[in-house]
Design an enzyme around this catalytic site. Structure first.
Site, PDB file in Angstrom:
ATOM      1  N   ARG A 137     -23.028 -11.073 -14.124  1.00  0.00           N
ATOM      2  CA  ARG A 137     -21.931 -10.270 -14.528  1.00  0.00           C
ATOM      3  C   ARG A 137     -21.757  -9.120 -13.338  1.00  0.00           C
ATOM      4  NH1 ARG A 137     -19.606 -12.105 -17.871  1.00  0.00           N
ATOM      5  NH2 ARG A 137     -21.880 -12.285 -19.784  1.00  0.00           N
ATOM      6  N   TYR A 138     -23.024  -7.791 -13.691  1.00  0.00           N
ATOM      7  CA  TYR A 138     -23.330  -7.211 -13.061  1.00  0.00           C
ATOM      8  C   TYR A 138     -23.742  -6.919 -12.183  1.00  0.00           C
ATOM      9  CZ  TYR A 138     -22.879  -6.525 -18.656  1.00  0.00           C
ATOM     10  OH  TYR A 138     -22.338  -6.104 -19.671  1.00  0.00           O
ATOM     11  N   ARG A 141     -28.039  -6.605 -11.860  1.00  0.00           N
ATOM     12  CA  ARG A 141     -28.923  -6.947 -12.373  1.00  0.00           C
ATOM     13  C   ARG A 141     -28.269  -8.359 -12.596  1.00  0.00           C
ATOM     14  NH1 ARG A 141     -26.105  -3.539 -14.461  1.00  0.00           N
ATOM     15  NH2 ARG A 141     -25.401  -3.337 -16.561  1.00  0.00           N
ATOM     16  N   CYS A 150     -36.181 -22.172 -29.865  1.00  0.00           N
ATOM     17  CA  CYS A 150     -36.113 -20.513 -30.112  1.00  0.00           C
ATOM     18  C   CYS A 150     -37.176 -20.539 -32.087  1.00  0.00           C
ATOM     19  CB  CYS A 150     -35.184 -19.690 -31.080  1.00  0.00           C
ATOM     20  SG  CYS A 150     -33.740 -19.418 -29.461  1.00  0.00           S
ATOM     21  N   CYS A 154     -30.263 -18.576 -35.827  1.00  0.00           N
ATOM     22  CA  CYS A 154     -29.489 -17.778 -36.191  1.00  0.00           C
ATOM     23  C   CYS A 154     -28.499 -18.077 -35.947  1.00  0.00           C
ATOM     24  CB  CYS A 154     -29.601 -16.491 -35.197  1.00  0.00           C
ATOM     25  SG  CYS A 154     -31.087 -15.614 -34.646  1.00  0.00           S
ATOM     26  N   CYS A 157     -25.505 -17.400 -33.627  1.00  0.00           N
ATOM     27  CA  CYS A 157     -25.659 -17.342 -32.026  1.00  0.00           C
ATOM     28  C   CYS A 157     -24.759 -17.432 -30.838  1.00  0.00           C
ATOM     29  CB  CYS A 157     -27.262 -18.566 -31.885  1.00  0.00           C
ATOM     30  SG  CYS A 157     -27.584 -17.980 -30.456  1.00  0.00           S
ATOM     31  N   ARG A 159     -25.068 -18.578 -27.891  1.00  0.00           N
ATOM     32  CA  ARG A 159     -25.193 -19.048 -26.576  1.00  0.00           C
ATOM     33  C   ARG A 159     -25.245 -20.082 -28.213  1.00  0.00           C
ATOM     34  NH1 ARG A 159     -28.727 -15.248 -24.024  1.00  0.00           N
ATOM     35  NH2 ARG A 159     -27.511 -14.667 -23.387  1.00  0.00           N
ATOM     36  N   ASP A 318     -20.065 -11.733 -31.444  1.00  0.00           N
ATOM     37  CA  ASP A 318     -19.098 -12.963 -30.661  1.00  0.00           C
ATOM     38  C   ASP A 318     -18.212 -13.482 -31.306  1.00  0.00           C
ATOM     39  OD1 ASP A 318     -20.055 -11.345 -28.271  1.00  0.00           O
ATOM     40  OD2 ASP A 318     -21.558 -12.538 -28.483  1.00  0.00           O
ATOM     41  N   ASP A 355     -19.143  -7.043 -26.536  1.00  0.00           N
ATOM     42  CA  ASP A 355     -19.136  -7.650 -25.400  1.00  0.00           C
ATOM     43  C   ASP A 355     -17.554  -8.394 -25.007  1.00  0.00           C
ATOM     44  OD1 ASP A 355     -20.614  -9.280 -23.128  1.00  0.00           O
ATOM     45  OD2 ASP A 355     -22.449  -9.077 -24.343  1.00  0.00           O
ATOM     46  N   LYS A 362     -20.839  -6.143 -21.550  1.00  0.00           N
ATOM     47  CA  LYS A 362     -20.252  -4.838 -23.202  1.00  0.00           C
ATOM     48  C   LYS A 362     -19.237  -4.026 -22.554  1.00  0.00           C
ATOM     49  CE  LYS A 362     -25.125  -5.902 -23.207  1.00  0.00           C
ATOM     50  NZ  LYS A 362     -25.220  -7.224 -22.193  1.00  0.00           N
TER      51      LYS A 362
END
Ligand SMILES: *Cc1c(COP(=O)(O)O)cnc(C)c1O
Ligand code: SF4
Length: 411
Positions: A137-138, A141, A150, A154, A157, A159, A318, A355, A362
């Site tokens: 996206r950037y 990076r 995981c 969470c 999450c 994702r 999000d 985000d 961000k």
């Protein structure tokens, strides 16, 4: 002394008692697992094998399971699996329905409610992926997703479309294609390994991946995003630290949301990473019922510094499907930031970000400190609300026209 200030003083004494309690490091203990040997308990593979994953186990280990949580557990099977390490499960206060640990990992019926503005991929990651599992996206990076697993899941999450594979996304990263893309893209100087949680890989697999990335001459900076130090501090072995330190400069971004997550076990695990020369930042998500109050957040960021971790980002939650019950308002986030800046160590203050929904990246969100700014001066307010003026320097920088909404591109 007026009666008002007596009340205020009593309030602040109560606050400092609460602050101190929140800042204390407690050991998690064994709870239901008191018969387990030290060797097993401290073995990360034992912790993974013995995770709480079913409704029956939830009912057994959490006798105070509410109807709301029961409904959540039934729904979770098709959305985002339940998995909680025994170590982390023991941080739950069974007597408290609103325990901040409980809200993060025990599903609730609210997960089934989806608003029109909620999404399965709120940050538009899939549409910014040149190869599967790589988000570019950037300019300089990339985010490299290496697994969909995981140590615990969470409930908020971002994702959850792919993590745990409960909704059948079937994520299979192709390391060769991901690494070829980075190797073939000289602009990429920074890679962030995430998922899922990269530290679930064994040491050999991590070493293999990190070595392949380090072999790319233009790749300067490697980061690992992980919640393992919090969910499974047993994984942070001396051997893992020795592996990671071969690949410096390597940073680790951890994910902790509440001071109660920072136990003696976690502090020691983070200490081992810090002793391996790994700089650490923390990413928190602003969550209703968990950390949406200034005192809790102040205790948390100060305790992170005691663990040698710099609070890095505070994320507005999000717009993930079924997360409304966990989202706090931006107004609350700004209030918290206002209560941090100037009131505690600058190193302890994270950057609050949203985000941008759909994939804008961000965006920093700050309380307003600049009251006006023109060619001659900038007018500021400080953390106490006092107003100050700074005369503008004459260096020839043209006045920047404020970006009007009509000129901006509205996505
Ligand atoms: C967050 C993120 C990064 C890293 O951003 P930093 O501001 O450098 O921490 C990189 N790529 C993607 C897609 C991200 O979401
Ligand atoms: S540890 Fe990270 S990737 Fe895994 S469930 Fe939690 S937020 Fe999602």
């Amino acid at each position: 002394m007026s009666s008002h200030s007596i009340v205020a003083k009593a309030g602040s004494q109560a606050d400092s008692a609460k602050l101190n309690a929140l800042k204390a490091f407690h050991s998690a203990g064994r709870g239901f697992w008191s018969n387990v040997s030290d060797t097993d308990w401290n073995d990360w593979k034992w912790q993974l094998r013995n995770r709480i994953t079913s409704l029956a186990q939830l009912q057994k280990f959490l006798p105070t399971l509410t109807p709301e949580e029961h409904a959540g557990a039934l729904f979770a099977a098709n959305k985002l699996s339940v998995a909680i390490t025994p170590y982390f499960f023991n941080l739950i206060d069974a007597a408290d329905e609103n325990c901040p640990i409980r809200w993060q990992v025990i599903p609730r019926g609210g997960e089934a409610n989806t608003a029109p503005w909620e999404m399965s991929d709120p940050c538009g990651e899939d549409s910014h992926s040149p190869v599967p599992g790589l988000v570019h996206r950037y300019p300089d990076r990339v985010l490299m997703l290496v697994t969909d697993r995981c140590a615990s899941y969470c409930r908020y999450c971002t994702r959850s479309r792919l993590v745990s594979n409960a909704s059948g996304y079937d994520f299979h990263p192709e390391f060769d294609r991901q690494i070829d893309y980075i190797a073939g893209n000289k602009a990429v100087r920074d890679v962030l390994l995430s998922g899922g949680d990269p530290l679930l890989f064994n040491d050999e697999k991590l070493e293999y991946l990190l070595a392949r990335l380090r072999a790319i001459p233009h790749l300067e900076f490697i980061r690992i995003g992980t919640r393992i130090p919090i969910f499974l501090p047993q994984r942070i072995t001396p051997e893992l630290c020795a592996t990671l330190k071969k690949f410096h400069p390597l940073f680790v971004s951890i994910h902790s949301n509440h001071p109660r997550e920072l136990t003696t076990e976690v502090r020691d695990a983070l200490g081992r990473l810090a002793d391996a020369g790994i700089p650490m930042g923390n990413q928190s998500v602003l969550l209703r019922h968990v950390n949406d109050d200034p005192l809790t957040m102040r205790a948390h960021v100060q305790k992170l510094l005691l663990c040698r971790v710099k609070p890095y980002y505070l994320y507005q939650c999000d717009l993930i499907s079924g997360s409304a019950h966990l989202r706090a308002s931006v107004r609350k986030g700004l209030e918290i930031m206002q209560e941090l800046r100037g009131h505690t160590t600058g190193y302890a203050v994270p950057q609050y970000v949203i985000d941008a929904p759909g994939g804008g990246g961000k965006v920093p969100i700050n309380p307003e400190y600049v009251l006006s700014h023109n060619n001659d001066r900038i007018v500021l307010r400080n953390f106490e609300g006092k107003i100050f003026e700074y005369p503008e320097a004459r260096d020839g920088t043209p006045t920047k026209k404020a970006l009007k909404v009509e000129e901006a591109e509205y996505v």
